[in-house]
Design a protein around this motif. Sequence first.
Motif, mmCIF file in Angstrom:
data_model
loop_
_atom_site.group_PDB
_atom_site.id
_atom_site.type_symbol
_atom_site.label_atom_id
_atom_site.label_comp_id
_atom_site.label_asym_id
_atom_site.label_seq_id
_atom_site.Cartn_x
_atom_site.Cartn_y
_atom_site.Cartn_z
ATOM 1 N N UNK A 8 0.993 -1.130 -0.007
ATOM 2 C CA UNK A 8 -0.089 0.125 -0.113
ATOM 3 C C UNK A 8 0.806 1.312 -0.078
ATOM 4 N N UNK A 9 1.975 1.260 0.704
ATOM 5 C CA UNK A 9 3.021 2.401 0.572
ATOM 6 C C UNK A 9 3.539 2.514 -0.743
ATOM 7 N N UNK A 10 3.809 1.409 -1.425
ATOM 8 C CA UNK A 10 4.372 1.585 -2.646
ATOM 9 C C UNK A 10 3.503 2.231 -3.816
ATOM 10 N N UNK A 11 2.103 1.619 -3.748
ATOM 11 C CA UNK A 11 1.240 2.061 -4.756
ATOM 12 C C UNK A 11 0.887 3.311 -4.502
ATOM 13 N N UNK A 12 0.872 3.746 -3.153
ATOM 14 C CA UNK A 12 0.369 5.192 -3.052
ATOM 15 C C UNK A 12 1.619 6.230 -3.287
ATOM 16 N N UNK A 13 2.771 5.890 -2.950
ATOM 17 C CA UNK A 13 4.033 6.612 -3.586
ATOM 18 C C UNK A 13 4.112 6.803 -5.048
ATOM 19 N N UNK A 14 3.909 5.677 -5.722
ATOM 20 C CA UNK A 14 3.831 5.587 -7.134
ATOM 21 C C UNK A 14 2.618 6.454 -7.755
ATOM 22 N N UNK A 15 1.476 6.458 -7.190
ATOM 23 C CA UNK A 15 0.366 7.221 -7.534
ATOM 24 C C UNK A 15 0.692 8.585 -7.482
ATOM 25 N N UNK A 16 1.068 9.162 -6.548
ATOM 26 C CA UNK A 16 1.263 10.644 -6.354
ATOM 27 C C UNK A 16 2.442 10.940 -6.830
ATOM 28 N N UNK A 17 3.469 10.022 -7.398
ATOM 29 C CA UNK A 17 4.555 10.692 -7.918
ATOM 30 C C UNK A 17 3.909 10.843 -9.384
ATOM 31 N N UNK A 18 3.226 10.111 -9.791
ATOM 32 C CA UNK A 18 2.586 10.056 -11.223
ATOM 33 C C UNK A 18 1.886 11.432 -11.358
ATOM 34 N N UNK A 19 1.091 11.583 -10.518
ATOM 35 C CA UNK A 19 -0.205 12.753 -10.593
ATOM 36 C C UNK A 19 0.480 14.090 -10.144
ATOM 37 N N UNK A 20 1.633 13.954 -9.421
ATOM 38 C CA UNK A 20 2.045 15.146 -8.582
ATOM 39 C C UNK A 20 1.768 16.579 -9.530
ATOM 40 N N UNK A 21 2.276 16.846 -10.480
ATOM 41 C CA UNK A 21 2.395 18.160 -11.253
ATOM 42 C C UNK A 21 0.802 18.435 -11.263
ATOM 43 N N UNK A 70 0.190 27.434 7.776
ATOM 44 C CA UNK A 70 0.649 27.307 9.200
ATOM 45 C C UNK A 70 1.780 27.941 9.748
ATOM 46 N N UNK A 71 2.700 28.178 8.555
ATOM 47 C CA UNK A 71 3.950 28.998 8.826
ATOM 48 C C UNK A 71 3.315 30.236 8.869
ATOM 49 N N UNK A 72 2.608 30.576 8.041
ATOM 50 C CA UNK A 72 2.174 32.371 8.268
ATOM 51 C C UNK A 72 1.542 32.522 9.644
ATOM 52 N N UNK A 73 0.993 31.561 9.926
ATOM 53 C CA UNK A 73 0.513 31.618 11.341
ATOM 54 C C UNK A 73 1.178 31.746 12.701
ATOM 55 N N UNK A 74 2.559 31.617 12.433
ATOM 56 C CA UNK A 74 3.620 31.595 13.489
ATOM 57 C C UNK A 74 3.916 30.340 13.924
ATOM 58 N N UNK A 75 3.768 29.368 13.400
ATOM 59 C CA UNK A 75 3.992 27.922 13.643
ATOM 60 C C UNK A 75 5.077 27.329 13.148
ATOM 61 N N UNK A 76 6.174 27.060 13.760
ATOM 62 C CA UNK A 76 7.237 26.220 13.267
ATOM 63 C C UNK A 76 6.886 24.920 12.729
ATOM 64 N N UNK A 77 6.903 24.990 11.618
ATOM 65 C CA UNK A 77 6.096 23.510 10.863
ATOM 66 C C UNK A 77 7.353 23.173 9.795
ATOM 67 N N UNK A 78 7.090 21.661 9.379
ATOM 68 C CA UNK A 78 7.677 21.194 8.277
ATOM 69 C C UNK A 78 6.658 20.086 7.641
ATOM 70 N N UNK A 79 6.700 19.891 6.562
ATOM 71 C CA UNK A 79 6.171 18.760 5.897
ATOM 72 C C UNK A 79 6.760 17.531 5.584
ATOM 73 N N UNK A 80 5.902 16.356 5.486
ATOM 74 C CA UNK A 80 6.194 14.970 5.293
ATOM 75 C C UNK A 80 5.471 14.651 4.256
ATOM 76 N N UNK A 81 5.734 13.978 3.182
ATOM 77 C CA UNK A 81 4.932 13.190 2.232
ATOM 78 C C UNK A 81 5.799 12.179 1.786
ATOM 79 N N UNK A 82 4.690 11.030 1.234
ATOM 80 C CA UNK A 82 5.224 9.797 0.888
ATOM 81 C C UNK A 82 5.902 10.037 -0.745
ATOM 82 N N UNK A 83 5.464 10.826 -1.216
ATOM 83 C CA UNK A 83 5.887 10.987 -2.543
ATOM 84 C C UNK A 83 7.093 11.938 -2.778
ATOM 85 N N UNK A 84 8.402 11.358 -3.121
ATOM 86 C CA UNK A 84 9.315 12.301 -3.574
ATOM 87 C C UNK A 84 8.983 13.387 -4.500
#
Length: 223
Positions: A8-21, A70-84
């Motif tokens: 499920x991780x491999x399929x989700x990663x591949x799907x979002x890599x394909x449709x990202x743009x 979130x950053x604009x609201x003053x939160x120290x934030x970073x993002x995590x995504x399965x798709x490179x």
Amino acid sequence: MTDSTTTFLTDTRAAYDAIAPAFAEAFPDILTDLPLERALLSAFAEQVTAHGPEPVADVGSGPGHVTARLHSLGVPVFGIDISPRMAALAREAHPDLRFHVGSMTALDVPDATLGGLLALYSVIHVPDEHLPTVFAEFRRVLVPGGQLLLSFQMADPAADGTEHLHLSERFGQEIALDYYWRTPQAVAAELTKAGLTLQARVVREPLGREKRPRAFLLARKPE
């Protein structure tokens, strides 16, 4: 890691890599016309910053527009995504912010280091059998008193359990992507089992072309 997790991780990663743009172009900022979502995000940001200086992770950050808000609201934030590829697009759009590639089933974050965790429409790709693992990870990385905000498309309340949809095409790309829709009660029960305390539950009816209500759950890790 089990074979089902890998699949499920491999399929989700591949799907979002394909449709990202195409995805980033179609949804440049999903919050623009959603005042309720903006209000909930602002409330989440206020609670996180009032509790302490610890950072927040936006898990399933996609093109990065929610991370940036979130950053604009003053939160120290970073993002995590399965798709490179999605993470790369987020870095291009928001070069002043950090975006990492990672999985919510095994977050590359030390124990009890996050003041908050945001997961907007990202747990919808997690099969039922892996949801306890994901929520256990969320609890692990939060500091005591840390906040969690989830959102997801709802299952029909009359449905018997989780509703499942498999997509083989999106934005003209051939993919294998699974969606899992649940009731707020079912998700809240899993959060409770993971040791998180539910604070608020909000349901919004469909808008525009949406076909399903949206659910929002705010929870915290006990102190």
